[in-house]
Each structure stands twice: as C-alpha cells, then as structure tokens.
Enzyme design. Structure first.
Site, PDB file in Angstrom:
ATOM      1  CD  GLU A  79      -0.508  -8.274  -5.664  1.00 35.27           C
ATOM      2  OE1 GLU A  79      -0.328  -8.195  -4.447  1.00 35.27           O
ATOM      3  OE2 GLU A  79       0.090  -7.555  -6.502  1.00 35.27           O
ATOM      4  CB  CYS A 104      -1.957   0.471   1.209  1.00 37.02           C
ATOM      5  SG  CYS A 104      -2.060   0.401   3.006  1.00 37.02           S
ATOM      6  CG  PHE A 156      -7.844  -0.155   4.695  1.00 35.43           C
ATOM      7  CD1 PHE A 156      -7.607  -1.516   4.659  1.00 35.43           C
ATOM      8  CD2 PHE A 156      -7.467   0.547   5.835  1.00 35.43           C
ATOM      9  CE1 PHE A 156      -7.003  -2.180   5.722  1.00 35.43           C
ATOM     10  CE2 PHE A 156      -6.868  -0.101   6.909  1.00 35.43           C
ATOM     11  CZ  PHE A 156      -6.633  -1.471   6.855  1.00 35.43           C
ATOM     12  CG  HIS A 194      -0.588  -4.090  -2.510  1.00 39.42           C
ATOM     13  ND1 HIS A 194      -0.209  -2.821  -2.146  1.00 39.42           N
ATOM     14  CD2 HIS A 194      -1.366  -4.554  -1.486  1.00 39.42           C
ATOM     15  CE1 HIS A 194      -0.747  -2.509  -0.965  1.00 39.42           C
ATOM     16  NE2 HIS A 194      -1.454  -3.546  -0.544  1.00 39.42           N
ATOM     17  CE  LYS A 205       3.347  -3.188   0.373  1.00 37.75           C
ATOM     18  NZ  LYS A 205       3.098  -3.290  -1.066  1.00 37.75           N
ATOM     19  CG  HIS A 220       2.155  -2.502   3.960  1.00 39.55           C
ATOM     20  ND1 HIS A 220       2.313  -1.656   2.893  1.00 39.55           N
ATOM     21  CD2 HIS A 220       0.817  -2.667   4.114  1.00 39.55           C
ATOM     22  CE1 HIS A 220       1.135  -1.314   2.421  1.00 39.55           C
ATOM     23  NE2 HIS A 220       0.195  -1.903   3.145  1.00 39.55           N
TER      24      HIS A 220
END
Lengths: 427, 121
Positions: A328, A179, A413, A317, A349, A354
C-alpha cells in the site's frame, strides 16, 4: 437520473457502530480524536498457551455461547426469541448497529419498507456456529439438524435476518470480496442511487470474533504475535508483525442528497466516486508494488473528478502485516508522491484491529465522522516508520481540522482493491 | 407447573431460555409419565415459540384451535418445535404425519403416538 437529467448527489446520512473503540458514534469519534485503541488481551483457547494473545474486543456484549439464550447485550436494545433464533453472534451486533443507524438517520418503518430502501451486507458467516451445527449433524449421522443451522451460519446471514425484520423491499444482496467486501457494497450502492434505482441503501458489515473466524488466520501467519495491546497493531511501523483481529458491526446509510434533505437527516459527507481494480497476482498476498490498488485509486479519483493534490487525507487499508502495508505504501507513492501530492495518511486499524469484511464500512464511517466533526485521525502506534514510507505524511497525532476530500482504500484476498472518494458536505 | 423433579443437565441445555414452569413440566413428565404434565409441557413449548404471544394462556384455547391459521405458527417455527420435541421425548416424528397436523389436538395426538413407553409407576 433525477428529473433534470442529472445524476443525484450521493451522501452518507446515517451511522451505527458496535466496535472495539466504541458502541455508538459519540464514543467512536472520541476514540478516534484521542487515538484510544480498543485492543485487549483475548483468550482464544482458555487454559491453553497460544501464539495469539490480543484482539479488538467488543465491550458490553457476551456472545461466547452458541445459544442465544445465554448472550448478554446492553439493555437499550430489545430483541425477542423470534429475532435471536436465527442469528450468529455478529448478527446481534449487526442488529444493534442498524438500530443506531435507523434512529440517527430518522428512518421510519414506512421508509424502510417503501421499496426505495435497499440493504447491502457483508460478513464471512459464522464458522463458529456452523462448526457447532455441523458437528451435531455428523454425530447424529444426519438425525439432528438444527432448523436454523443454515440461515444463521452461511455468508448472507445478515441479509436473511435483517431484510425481513425491517421489511426492506428494495435491492438486497451480499458482497464477497473478503476485506474489500463492504467497500464494494458502498461503491455499488452509489451506482444504484445514481442510476435512479434506489433512494437509499443501508450498508451493514459484521464479523464474529472467535477462534474460527479470527484465530484461523494464524494458519497463514497473518496475525500479530505481539502480546502488548498498545503496540500489536502498528500499521506502517518497521516492527509490525501481522494484524490484530476484531469483530462487531458497522452500519452506514448511502442516500441521495435530495432524499436525505427531505427528511432532515444528518449529512456526514458526500460520496463523489469510487474505483476498483484487481491484482491478478496471488490468492492472499498483495501484489508487491501495489499496482492494483494504485489503479483503483486512479479510477476513484477520475470518477470523482478530483486530482491527487485535492485529497487531504487517505484512510489506508494497512492492516499491520509486513507485505500488505509495504504494497500500500508503494501504491500511495505511485498515486500521490509521483503527482507531487502529500495527503495525511493513517490506518485506523491501529486502534480497532482488522474487521475483515466489516473493515471498509467501519472505516468509511470513521471518515464520515472526521469530515463532519472536523478532525483527521493520526497514525497511532507509529514509532519507527517503515523506511519505504519516507516521503509520506504520517501524522502521529490527530489533526484538529478535517480535509475537504478523503480517499478510503480497501483490499481483499485475491487482490481485490477498492477506493472511495468522499467530500466534506456542502449543500 | 409441576412439583419439584430433578432437572437433568441435558434438559436444561435443550430448554435454555424457556420459562422455568415449562422446564418443570418437562421434568415432571420425564420422571412420571403424567399425562397432565405432558400436556402442560407441550402447550408451554408451543407458547414459547409463538410470536406475537396469544392474549390468553394456551391451555384456555379449545384443542380444536388451528396452530397456523389461528395461532400464527409458521412452518419453520413448526420445524423448530419438532427439533425440541424429538430431543425431549426421544421420539422420531415422521414428516408425512407432521404434514397432517392442523390443531393443538392433532399435535398432542401425534406426540402421544410416538412417545416411548412411560416409565413404570
């Protein structure tokens, strides 16, 4: 380097979107301003009751079939068999987004093929189509191998298909950091241009919205089980329970300012710098204190020559997972709250879902629209903020002005973190 | 185009996106073994794979026309055609013989050599 020995300024000079909140820049900008989401009921397993009930759907397209002859898409795009034969579903979306970008950026076939134009892409490939092809291969004991079975399904399929069609002869490659992939693509595109190796690089991110690409994330309990499209994706809210998947495609042109100006291309924003750092922690879970992401943000700010207090908006994000958003939040506190800065923060998002490897280019495109059009997207679907977000500025509605500086976060990831710093364009 | 012959679901599936006339020709050949239907079917299948399309119907070209040099068929498209032929005609086309195919005639002859016996009249 340009002839004066100074690094060229780098700008965003073209956009294209096939997304859950709109299939062109005008529609997307309106959705962002009005905080209109694109999440809808989605039947992953028709006829079966399953845990995951919604997705960020792409309207006006039907790519459910494994055969392109049965796909449907808006009439304004014309593609023949020779294009479609080697595409996965998200490849069709990518072609449409790139067609928009080419028109928007006033790119001619000659410029695309001049060797000064590159193409950086990311997608997870198409496990949906790959499953079909590999099943046929196994069932025939090696006798039936679809000729396009590899090039239409593996990661890299966007490069394979787009670069030859548009005769792109510059730097062409793909990025694989989940991502964070298209954030890496944008960052390295800036470097290529600053080093004088390319004048412009097209960034394309795209993903299938399928059982194989999307529902599979439920195996690690990463998806929201909330059936309500209006609240399933709610980054930073205490009630968040996972992300909502989406597919589609986004395209963004990274270009030297001089090259864009010479052509009279629209300039949305300047890219000042970027930074990256890894968590070194877990294959899927973000480091709880967000240290990797905080380092990426510090490096991006240093590269841009910008202080935390200069940043007016952080496009987060945050995917709406309990652990990821918390990490975050802590990273933003580390970089901004600790420095006495309080930029507006939101994750778009909440509106789109996502988009995985596409997410960063999609959301950097949103930031570019906000900077050009003069607004700051609010945090949709936030009702009960996570207590840890106390002290963060999470506007519930869209603000009617654009900041001077924007920071865009991305995490993937394995703990790959990337931050980009953009500035409102002034020639 | 051949007359009305039953079109199986399998044939429809294999030829998704193909012109109806070519699907009819394939069905006619499968039902009757008619050599004329066979040629029309093969030429229709080849034509569908050509890009850009030739200015005239493929049937009007001499059978000595080169598939690659004159009609612009590339090697990956040839493999796509073989994939379809093998499915439609239940034939296995040996790689070494495929490499010898240059003209329309070569292709027709290769397919004829490997077709299963036609159905009884």
């Amino acid at each position: 380097m340009n002839p004066a020995g100074r690094q060229p300024r780098v700008v965003i000079s073209g956009l294209g979107f096939i997304s859950s909140i709109g299939n062109d820049a005008t529609e997307v900008a309106r959705s962002l301003r009005e905080l209109r989401h694109g999440i809808a009921p989605f039947d992953f397993f028709p006829g079966h009751e399953v845990d995951i009930k919604v997705a960020g759907t792409i309207k006006g397209f039907d790519t459910r079939s494994s055969h392109h002859a049965e796909w449907r898409w808006p009439e304004r795009y014309a593609f023949g068999r020779e294009v479609l034969r080697s595409l996965p579903p998200h490849g069709l979306h990518a072609f449409c987004a790139l067609e928009q970008l080419i028109a928007d950026a006033k790119l001619t076939p000659e410029l695309l093929a001049d060797g000064e134009t590159g193409l950086f892409t990311a997608s997870a490939g198409s496990p949906f189509l790959q499953r079909e092809r590999l099943n046929a291969l196994h069932e025939s004991h090696g006798g039936r191998m679809h000729p396009m079975g590899v090039v239409s399904t593996i990661a890299g399929t966007l490069n394979f298909n787009l670069a030859p069609h548009y005769r792109i002869r510059g730097a062409v490659c793909g990025f694989v950091s989940a991502c964070a992939s298209t954030a890496h693509a944008i960052g390295y595109a800036c470097d290529e241009i600053r080093l004088g190796r390319q004048q412009r690089i097209v960034i394309v991110g795209a993903e299938d919205l399928t059982v194989e690409s999307t529902y599979s994330f439920h195996s690690m309990r990463a998806l929201s089980r909330n059936p309500d499209p209006a609240t399933a994706s709610r980054p930073f809210d205490r009630g968040r329970d996972g992300f909502v998947g989406t597919g589609g495609a986004a395209a963004l042109l990274v270009e030297s300012a001089a090259s864009a100006a010479a052509r009279g291309a629209p300039v949305y924003a300047e890219i000042l710098g970027w930074g990256q750092a890894s968590d070194g922690y877990n294959m899927a879970i973000a480091e709880p204190d967000g240290r990797g992401l905080a380092t990426a943000m510090h490096r991006a700010l240093a590269a841009a020559g910008v202080a935390p207090a200069d940043i007016g908006y952080v496009n987060a994000h945050a995917t709406s997972t309990p652990a990821g958003d918390r990490s975050e939040i802590r990273a933003i506190h580390t970089v901004f709250t600790a420095a006495g800065a309080r930029p507006a923060v939101s994750s778009t998002k909440a509106l789109t879902g996502h988009g995985l490897s596409m997410a960063s280019v999609l959301e950097t495109g949103f930031c570019a629209l906000a900077l050009r059009d003069g607004f700051t997207p609010g945090q949709a679907h936030l009702v009960d903020p996570d207590p840890e977000s106390a002290g963060l500025n999470l506007p519930r509605t869209t603000l009617p002005s654009a900041p001077d500086y924007v920071l865009k976060n991305s995490s993937g990831f394995g703990g790959s973190n990337v931050a980009l710093v953009l500035r409102r364009w002034t020639a | 185009m051949s007359g009305d012959h039953p079109i199986s679901e399998k044939l429809r599936g294999t030829l998704r996106g193909f012109p109806e006339a070519t699907i009819q020709d394939c069905a006619a050949f499968q039902a009757t073994g008619d050599p004329a239907a066979f040629e029309r079917a093969v030429l229709g299948l080849v034509h569908h794979h050509l890009s850009p399309k030739p200015p005239k119907p493929l049937a009007t070209y001499p059978r000595s026309t080169a598939l690659v040099a004159e009609l612009g068929l590339d090697s990956i498209t040839m493999v796509e055609l073989v994939f379809i032929f093998e499915d439609l005609f239940a034939a296995k086309l040996p790689q070494e013989e495929l490499l010898q195919v240059v003209t329309i005639d070569d292709l027709l002859n290769l397919l004829r050599r490997h077709l299963p016996a036609p159905p009884p009249a």
